[in-house]
Design a protein around this motif. Structure first.
Motif, PDB file in Angstrom:
ATOM      1  N   UNK A   1      13.880   9.232  34.769  1.00 25.89           N
ATOM      2  CA  UNK A   1      15.064   9.876  33.953  1.00 25.89           C
ATOM      3  C   UNK A   1      15.235  11.218  33.412  1.00 25.89           C
ATOM      4  N   UNK A   2      15.538  12.182  34.279  1.00 31.30           N
ATOM      5  CA  UNK A   2      15.361  13.480  33.156  1.00 31.30           C
ATOM      6  C   UNK A   2      16.301  13.810  33.230  1.00 31.30           C
ATOM      7  N   UNK A   3      16.634  14.999  31.869  1.00 32.00           N
ATOM      8  CA  UNK A   3      18.455  14.756  30.864  1.00 32.00           C
ATOM      9  C   UNK A   3      17.933  16.806  31.700  1.00 32.00           C
ATOM     10  N   UNK A   4      19.340  16.941  31.628  1.00 36.14           N
ATOM     11  CA  UNK A   4      19.756  17.845  32.387  1.00 36.14           C
ATOM     12  C   UNK A   4      19.048  19.786  32.077  1.00 36.14           C
ATOM     13  N   UNK A   5      17.744  19.713  30.518  1.00 40.02           N
ATOM     14  CA  UNK A   5      17.197  20.915  31.135  1.00 40.02           C
ATOM     15  C   UNK A   5      15.985  20.416  32.267  1.00 40.02           C
ATOM     16  N   UNK A   6      15.671  19.773  33.011  1.00 40.69           N
ATOM     17  CA  UNK A   6      14.818  19.340  33.977  1.00 40.69           C
ATOM     18  C   UNK A   6      13.432  18.048  33.378  1.00 40.69           C
ATOM     19  N   UNK A   7      13.931  17.976  31.841  1.00 38.14           N
ATOM     20  CA  UNK A   7      12.523  17.479  30.477  1.00 38.14           C
ATOM     21  C   UNK A   7      12.332  15.743  31.492  1.00 38.14           C
ATOM     22  N   UNK A   8      11.728  15.070  31.661  1.00 36.74           N
ATOM     23  CA  UNK A   8      11.543  13.686  31.840  1.00 36.74           C
ATOM     24  C   UNK A   8      11.389  13.392  30.757  1.00 36.74           C
ATOM     25  N   UNK A   9      12.389  11.987  30.659  1.00 36.12           N
ATOM     26  CA  UNK A   9      12.159  11.445  29.607  1.00 36.12           C
ATOM     27  C   UNK A   9      12.530  10.182  28.849  1.00 36.12           C
ATOM     28  N   UNK A  10      12.172   9.711  30.598  1.00 37.38           N
ATOM     29  CA  UNK A  10      11.095   7.887  30.707  1.00 37.38           C
ATOM     30  C   UNK A  10      10.990   7.624  32.489  1.00 37.38           C
ATOM     31  N   UNK A  11      10.299   6.746  32.398  1.00 36.58           N
ATOM     32  CA  UNK A  11       9.902   6.046  33.779  1.00 36.58           C
ATOM     33  C   UNK A  11       9.543   4.998  33.573  1.00 36.58           C
ATOM     34  N   UNK A  12      10.213   4.791  34.610  1.00 38.83           N
ATOM     35  CA  UNK A  12      10.232   3.068  35.109  1.00 38.83           C
ATOM     36  C   UNK A  12       9.259   2.935  36.112  1.00 38.83           C
ATOM     37  N   UNK A  13       8.477   1.609  35.750  1.00 37.64           N
ATOM     38  CA  UNK A  13       7.155   1.573  36.984  1.00 37.64           C
ATOM     39  C   UNK A  13       7.481  -0.215  37.824  1.00 37.64           C
ATOM     40  N   UNK A  14       8.206   0.379  39.369  1.00 37.58           N
ATOM     41  CA  UNK A  14       8.422  -0.872  39.807  1.00 37.58           C
ATOM     42  C   UNK A  14       9.769  -1.363  40.069  1.00 37.58           C
ATOM     43  N   UNK A  15      10.184  -1.603  40.597  1.00 37.91           N
ATOM     44  CA  UNK A  15      12.003  -2.665  40.837  1.00 37.91           C
ATOM     45  C   UNK A  15      13.155  -2.032  39.631  1.00 37.91           C
ATOM     46  N   UNK A  16      13.487  -1.523  39.615  1.00 39.85           N
ATOM     47  CA  UNK A  16      14.770  -1.773  38.270  1.00 39.85           C
ATOM     48  C   UNK A  16      15.957  -2.742  39.108  1.00 39.85           C
ATOM     49  N   UNK A  17      15.557  -3.482  37.602  1.00 44.42           N
ATOM     50  CA  UNK A  17      16.634  -4.596  37.535  1.00 44.42           C
ATOM     51  C   UNK A  17      18.295  -4.610  36.479  1.00 44.42           C
ATOM     52  N   UNK A  18      19.518  -5.280  37.012  1.00 43.85           N
ATOM     53  CA  UNK A  18      19.959  -5.664  35.980  1.00 43.85           C
ATOM     54  C   UNK A  18      19.623  -5.689  35.012  1.00 43.85           C
ATOM     55  N   UNK A  19      18.903  -6.452  34.525  1.00 41.62           N
ATOM     56  CA  UNK A  19      18.530  -6.341  32.597  1.00 41.62           C
ATOM     57  C   UNK A  19      17.479  -5.506  31.911  1.00 41.62           C
ATOM     58  N   UNK A  20      16.900  -4.352  33.217  1.00 39.50           N
ATOM     59  CA  UNK A  20      16.215  -2.824  33.012  1.00 39.50           C
ATOM     60  C   UNK A  20      17.805  -2.173  32.023  1.00 39.50           C
ATOM     61  N   UNK A  21      18.727  -1.632  33.548  1.00 40.19           N
ATOM     62  CA  UNK A  21      19.463  -1.139  33.135  1.00 40.19           C
ATOM     63  C   UNK A  21      20.784  -1.704  31.929  1.00 40.19           C
ATOM     64  N   UNK A  22      20.093  -2.769  30.942  1.00 36.67           N
ATOM     65  CA  UNK A  22      21.222  -3.724  29.994  1.00 36.67           C
ATOM     66  C   UNK A  22      20.453  -3.181  28.836  1.00 36.67           C
ATOM     67  N   UNK A  23      18.901  -2.677  29.323  1.00 40.60           N
ATOM     68  CA  UNK A  23      18.100  -2.866  28.672  1.00 40.60           C
ATOM     69  C   UNK A  23      17.365  -1.616  28.067  1.00 40.60           C
ATOM     70  N   UNK A  24      15.909  -0.899  28.084  1.00 45.94           N
ATOM     71  CA  UNK A  24      15.660  -0.151  27.779  1.00 45.94           C
ATOM     72  C   UNK A  24      16.113   0.936  28.687  1.00 45.94           C
ATOM     73  N   UNK A  25      15.698   0.904  30.152  1.00 47.67           N
ATOM     74  CA  UNK A  25      16.460   1.708  31.134  1.00 47.67           C
ATOM     75  C   UNK A  25      17.309   2.473  30.481  1.00 47.67           C
ATOM     76  N   UNK A  26      18.554   1.429  30.130  1.00 43.98           N
ATOM     77  CA  UNK A  26      19.408   2.378  29.931  1.00 43.98           C
ATOM     78  C   UNK A  26      19.790   2.745  28.324  1.00 43.98           C
TER      79      UNK A  26
END
Length: 183
Positions: free
Chosen positions: A147-172
């Motif tokens: 996840x990269x913010x609008x200034x081009x700064x990396x804010x988060x990294x997820x390793x492995x396949x994304x799931x619906x649970x990830x989107x509802x949780x930490x990734x979201x």
């Protein structure tokens, strides 16, 4: 116990000790791998488009356009990439983020078939034919998603396949956090 019996057990104990070290080292959660790039600018890069995808390539200035961007490193030969693709397609429907891809060490024809079969979630895809850019991003393999913010700064990294649970949780939650400026 005789001296020769002790010497016979020693290789077994050494083998068990090494086995325990490997087991402990490999039994962690790969999604918790640290990234030294969190809260740092995206690395400088410029990738040409993947032939046959009909979307532009990708470069670091594209990630400093004021909007939150999901950067997904993927490949057609990657089984988990196929698994996460429906989640990316759902994310692509959102108007508050954009999704781009880095196609890692892939054949353009295979990448085009993969996208043709599963759908196009990306607004841009860069062809990282050597894998060098993925390494510069701190990638360990595919899939990995940043996840990269609008200034081009990396804010988060997820390793492995994304799931619906990830989107509802930490990734979201990290997407929402990336919409706010860093303190």
């Amino acid at each position: 116990m005789s001296s020769s019996a002790r010497w016979a057990i020693l290789p077994l104990l050494i083998f068990l000790g090494i086995g325990l070290l490997f087991w402990r080292g490999l039994s962690g959660d790969p999604s918790t791998l640290p990234s030294t790039l969190i809260n740092k600018p995206v690395p400088a890069f410029s990738l040409p488009p993947v032939a046959g995808l009909n979307v532009p390539g990708l470069a670091d200035p594209d990630l400093r356009q004021g909007e939150v961007t999901i950067v997904n490193i993927w490949a057609s030969w990657c089984g988990p990439c196929r698994q996460e693709h429906p989640v990316l397609m759902d994310l692509a429907e959102r108007s508050d983020i954009r999704i781009v891809g880095i196609n890692n060490k892939d054949d353009a024809d295979n990448a085009a078939r993969f996208i043709g079969a599963l759908g196009m979630p990306y607004s841009a895809v860069g062809a990282d034919t050597t894998g060098r850019v993925s390494i510069d991003w701190g990638g360990y393999g595919v899939p990995e998603t940043f996840i990269v913010d609008g200034t081009g700064t990396i804010r988060y990294k997820h390793v492995g396949p994304l799931s619906a649970n990830d989107i509802a949780g930490k990734f979201g939650a990290a997407i929402e956090a990336a919409k706010k400026p860093l303190p």
